[in-house]
Design a protein around this motif. Sequence first.
Motif, PDB file in Angstrom:
ATOM      1  N   ALA A  20       0.832  -1.211   0.000  1.00  0.00           N
ATOM      2  CA  ALA A  20       0.000   0.000   0.000  1.00  0.00           C
ATOM      3  C   ALA A  20       0.864   1.259   0.000  1.00  0.00           C
ATOM      4  N   GLY A  21       1.881   1.278   0.865  1.00  0.00           N
ATOM      5  CA  GLY A  21       2.773   2.433   0.909  1.00  0.00           C
ATOM      6  C   GLY A  21       3.537   2.620  -0.382  1.00  0.00           C
ATOM      7  N   ALA A  22       3.935   1.498  -1.002  1.00  0.00           N
ATOM      8  CA  ALA A  22       4.674   1.585  -2.266  1.00  0.00           C
ATOM      9  C   ALA A  22       3.798   2.174  -3.367  1.00  0.00           C
ATOM     10  N   LEU A  23       2.539   1.758  -3.409  1.00  0.00           N
ATOM     11  CA  LEU A  23       1.626   2.303  -4.418  1.00  0.00           C
ATOM     12  C   LEU A  23       1.431   3.806  -4.227  1.00  0.00           C
ATOM     13  N   VAL A  24       1.249   4.225  -2.967  1.00  0.00           N
ATOM     14  CA  VAL A  24       1.088   5.655  -2.687  1.00  0.00           C
ATOM     15  C   VAL A  24       2.380   6.410  -3.027  1.00  0.00           C
ATOM     16  N   ALA A  25       3.521   5.838  -2.657  1.00  0.00           N
ATOM     17  CA  ALA A  25       4.802   6.492  -2.907  1.00  0.00           C
ATOM     18  C   ALA A  25       5.043   6.702  -4.391  1.00  0.00           C
ATOM     19  N   TRP A  26       4.751   5.676  -5.200  1.00  0.00           N
ATOM     20  CA  TRP A  26       4.957   5.833  -6.640  1.00  0.00           C
ATOM     21  C   TRP A  26       3.943   6.790  -7.252  1.00  0.00           C
ATOM     22  N   ALA A  27       2.722   6.831  -6.675  1.00  0.00           N
ATOM     23  CA  ALA A  27       1.737   7.797  -7.164  1.00  0.00           C
ATOM     24  C   ALA A  27       2.208   9.228  -6.875  1.00  0.00           C
ATOM     25  N   VAL A  28       2.714   9.451  -5.649  1.00  0.00           N
ATOM     26  CA  VAL A  28       3.223  10.775  -5.279  1.00  0.00           C
ATOM     27  C   VAL A  28       4.460  11.127  -6.104  1.00  0.00           C
ATOM     28  N   ALA A  29       5.417  10.192  -6.142  1.00  0.00           N
ATOM     29  CA  ALA A  29       6.664  10.449  -6.871  1.00  0.00           C
ATOM     30  C   ALA A  29       6.410  10.598  -8.363  1.00  0.00           C
ATOM     31  N   GLY A  30       5.566   9.714  -8.908  1.00  0.00           N
ATOM     32  CA  GLY A  30       5.273   9.794 -10.336  1.00  0.00           C
ATOM     33  C   GLY A  30       4.554  11.074 -10.693  1.00  0.00           C
ATOM     34  N   GLY A  31       3.549  11.454  -9.871  1.00  0.00           N
ATOM     35  CA  GLY A  31       2.835  12.693 -10.133  1.00  0.00           C
ATOM     36  C   GLY A  31       3.728  13.910  -9.994  1.00  0.00           C
ATOM     37  N   GLY A  32       4.532  13.938  -8.935  1.00  0.00           N
ATOM     38  CA  GLY A  32       5.442  15.067  -8.729  1.00  0.00           C
ATOM     39  C   GLY A  32       6.484  15.165  -9.822  1.00  0.00           C
ATOM     40  N   VAL A 178       5.637   6.350   3.500  1.00  0.00           N
ATOM     41  CA  VAL A 178       5.794   7.019   2.205  1.00  0.00           C
ATOM     42  C   VAL A 178       6.922   8.041   2.262  1.00  0.00           C
ATOM     43  N   ARG A 179       6.975   8.822   3.345  1.00  0.00           N
ATOM     44  CA  ARG A 179       8.009   9.862   3.463  1.00  0.00           C
ATOM     45  C   ARG A 179       9.410   9.274   3.361  1.00  0.00           C
ATOM     46  N   THR A 180       9.618   8.136   4.007  1.00  0.00           N
ATOM     47  CA  THR A 180      10.965   7.568   4.036  1.00  0.00           C
ATOM     48  C   THR A 180      11.396   6.979   2.698  1.00  0.00           C
ATOM     49  N   THR A 181      10.462   6.820   1.778  1.00  0.00           N
ATOM     50  CA  THR A 181      10.834   6.308   0.448  1.00  0.00           C
ATOM     51  C   THR A 181      11.215   7.424  -0.521  1.00  0.00           C
ATOM     52  N   MET A 182      11.018   8.684  -0.131  1.00  0.00           N
ATOM     53  CA  MET A 182      11.127   9.766  -1.100  1.00  0.00           C
ATOM     54  C   MET A 182      12.519   9.911  -1.715  1.00  0.00           C
ATOM     55  N   LEU A 183      13.584   9.823  -0.879  1.00  0.00           N
ATOM     56  CA  LEU A 183      14.923   9.946  -1.452  1.00  0.00           C
ATOM     57  C   LEU A 183      15.232   8.787  -2.387  1.00  0.00           C
ATOM     58  N   VAL A 184      14.667   7.615  -2.109  1.00  0.00           N
ATOM     59  CA  VAL A 184      14.859   6.475  -2.999  1.00  0.00           C
ATOM     60  C   VAL A 184      14.239   6.760  -4.364  1.00  0.00           C
ATOM     61  N   THR A 185      13.025   7.324  -4.364  1.00  0.00           N
ATOM     62  CA  THR A 185      12.370   7.619  -5.640  1.00  0.00           C
ATOM     63  C   THR A 185      13.084   8.743  -6.384  1.00  0.00           C
ATOM     64  N   VAL A 186      13.609   9.724  -5.652  1.00  0.00           N
ATOM     65  CA  VAL A 186      14.356  10.797  -6.308  1.00  0.00           C
ATOM     66  C   VAL A 186      15.574  10.225  -7.029  1.00  0.00           C
ATOM     67  N   PHE A 187      16.308   9.349  -6.332  1.00  0.00           N
ATOM     68  CA  PHE A 187      17.489   8.756  -6.959  1.00  0.00           C
ATOM     69  C   PHE A 187      17.100   8.001  -8.225  1.00  0.00           C
ATOM     70  N   ALA A 188      15.975   7.283  -8.161  1.00  0.00           N
ATOM     71  CA  ALA A 188      15.550   6.507  -9.323  1.00  0.00           C
ATOM     72  C   ALA A 188      15.248   7.403 -10.520  1.00  0.00           C
ATOM     73  N   PHE A 189      14.743   8.612 -10.278  1.00  0.00           N
ATOM     74  CA  PHE A 189      14.323   9.479 -11.375  1.00  0.00           C
ATOM     75  C   PHE A 189      15.390  10.483 -11.812  1.00  0.00           C
ATOM     76  N   ILE A 190      16.535  10.489 -11.161  1.00  0.00           N
ATOM     77  CA  ILE A 190      17.582  11.413 -11.602  1.00  0.00           C
ATOM     78  C   ILE A 190      17.942  11.088 -13.047  1.00  0.00           C
ATOM     79  N   GLY A 191      17.962  12.092 -13.876  1.00  0.00           N
ATOM     80  CA  GLY A 191      18.143  11.910 -15.311  1.00  0.00           C
ATOM     81  C   GLY A 191      16.959  12.462 -16.084  1.00  0.00           C
ATOM     82  N   VAL A 192      15.842  12.762 -15.360  1.00  0.00           N
ATOM     83  CA  VAL A 192      14.679  13.328 -16.028  1.00  0.00           C
ATOM     84  C   VAL A 192      15.028  14.670 -16.670  1.00  0.00           C
ATOM     85  N   GLU A 193      16.045  15.326 -16.136  1.00  0.00           N
ATOM     86  CA  GLU A 193      16.474  16.632 -16.662  1.00  0.00           C
ATOM     87  C   GLU A 193      17.477  16.502 -17.802  1.00  0.00           C
ATOM     88  N   GLY A 194      17.837  15.271 -18.169  1.00  0.00           N
ATOM     89  CA  GLY A 194      18.947  15.044 -19.093  1.00  0.00           C
ATOM     90  C   GLY A 194      18.789  15.721 -20.443  1.00  0.00           C
TER      91      GLY A 194
END
Length: 453
Positions: A20-32, A178-194
């Motif tokens: 459940a937390g993973a789904l919310v985290a990816w929804a927040v991270a993906g939307g952001g 969810v909060r504690t996963t945020m830096l993990v999701t940021v690392f995964a998405f680094i490169g979006v600015e490439g």
Amino acid sequence: MVGAGVFSLPAQFAARTGVAGALVAWAVAGGGMLMLAFVFQLLAVRKPRLDAGVYAYAKAGFGDYVGTLSAVGYWASACAGNVFYWIFITSTLGAVFPALGAGDTVVAMAVASVGLWAFFLLIRRGVREAAGLNRVVTIAKVLPIVLFVVLCLFVLKPDVFARNWTGGASAGPLFEQVRTTMLVTVFAFIGVEGASVYSRHARSRADVGRATVLGLLAVLSIFASVTIVSYGVLPMDQIAALRQPSMGGVLEAAVGGWGAVLVSVALIVSILGAYLAWTLMAAEVLLAAARESDLPRFLRRVNAHDVPIASLTLLTAVVQAMLVVTLFSQDAFDTSLALTSSLILVPFFLAAAYALKITVTREDRVGSRRRLAWELAMTALATLYTLFLLWAGGLEYLLVSCIVLAFATGLFVWGRLEQRARVFAPFEWLVFALVLAAAVAGVVGLATGAIVI
């Protein structure tokens, strides 16, 4: 974006949250992150003359000094990220060669150093050669990831998946998970600015925006799929305890030993390709700042292949020094991951804030009122999301990041003195005071043990 992060996602998430937390985290991270991707798309079209992405946007919006902080912060994030890459490679090989340990031994540091300087020699030969190699690498790394998702779906155990749903009694409130996963999701998405960083090489600026948004959507689907299917193979505590790359442990549990081998090979191929891209982008940002006289002249040097050789050499030397420092870190893997994510959040925030600024002031406004309302909502959400990430990442890493930004200030002053120009505008003195105070707090925290890395 598809580099090393995806291969560590199962254990990184399982240690923090359930399904459940993973789904919310990816929804927040993906939307952001989608809002941030729209920001880069908007700026690419609205400000086509601004090259080098995060640096140029921060400079245009908030002045030369803030632009330099963004450029050096982005560059330092790439340095920390490249350290993470070498730790991950040697940690993976450590399963076969025990002397490499978890990537934090002297032997591992020596192996990583050889690879580091070998890539320096390759990259200095030119951007086109590196990009051609990266196209081959992209195919070689994505196919095993897709295969991982398909195989895990075939062996998914509904009862295990259901037990992993809430994260267990020890997981804590859903918001905290969810909060504690945020830096993990940021690392995964680094490169979006490439695409925006390398915008000067694009045939059309519209391509920059399309590449950013389509790339983000494709990668989000991959990352979320890898995370969620893993919960159906093993209990959370077992996933969290897996050796990195944890994708390998999950696939081994699903199909046998060959699954771990497949993931390990894919990981090394993926990292080597992403390493090329990150190194080139980081060098490009410093080159742009030096050409604008915001950094010392020596960083303007390019070789016959149009590679920013001075900034590339500086980056390689800093990564080498950081590899040595990892020998004394309590957890080199997690520290390098968190520091990479924390350092890049300031450039992300400044890009979003600049987009919000030009939208609110209606600078270069085009389109209908409905279009303006969409742009206001999108840029505001992107700005709020990056602020949330700065808070969620934790104060300790933000203070350590400010130590790096204090180093950036030294380079900025050096560049200004070379130009015999005014160092700080009135507003920039305030920014400098805040950075300096945070950097001093970071140094004191490290010296006293209040901050542990």
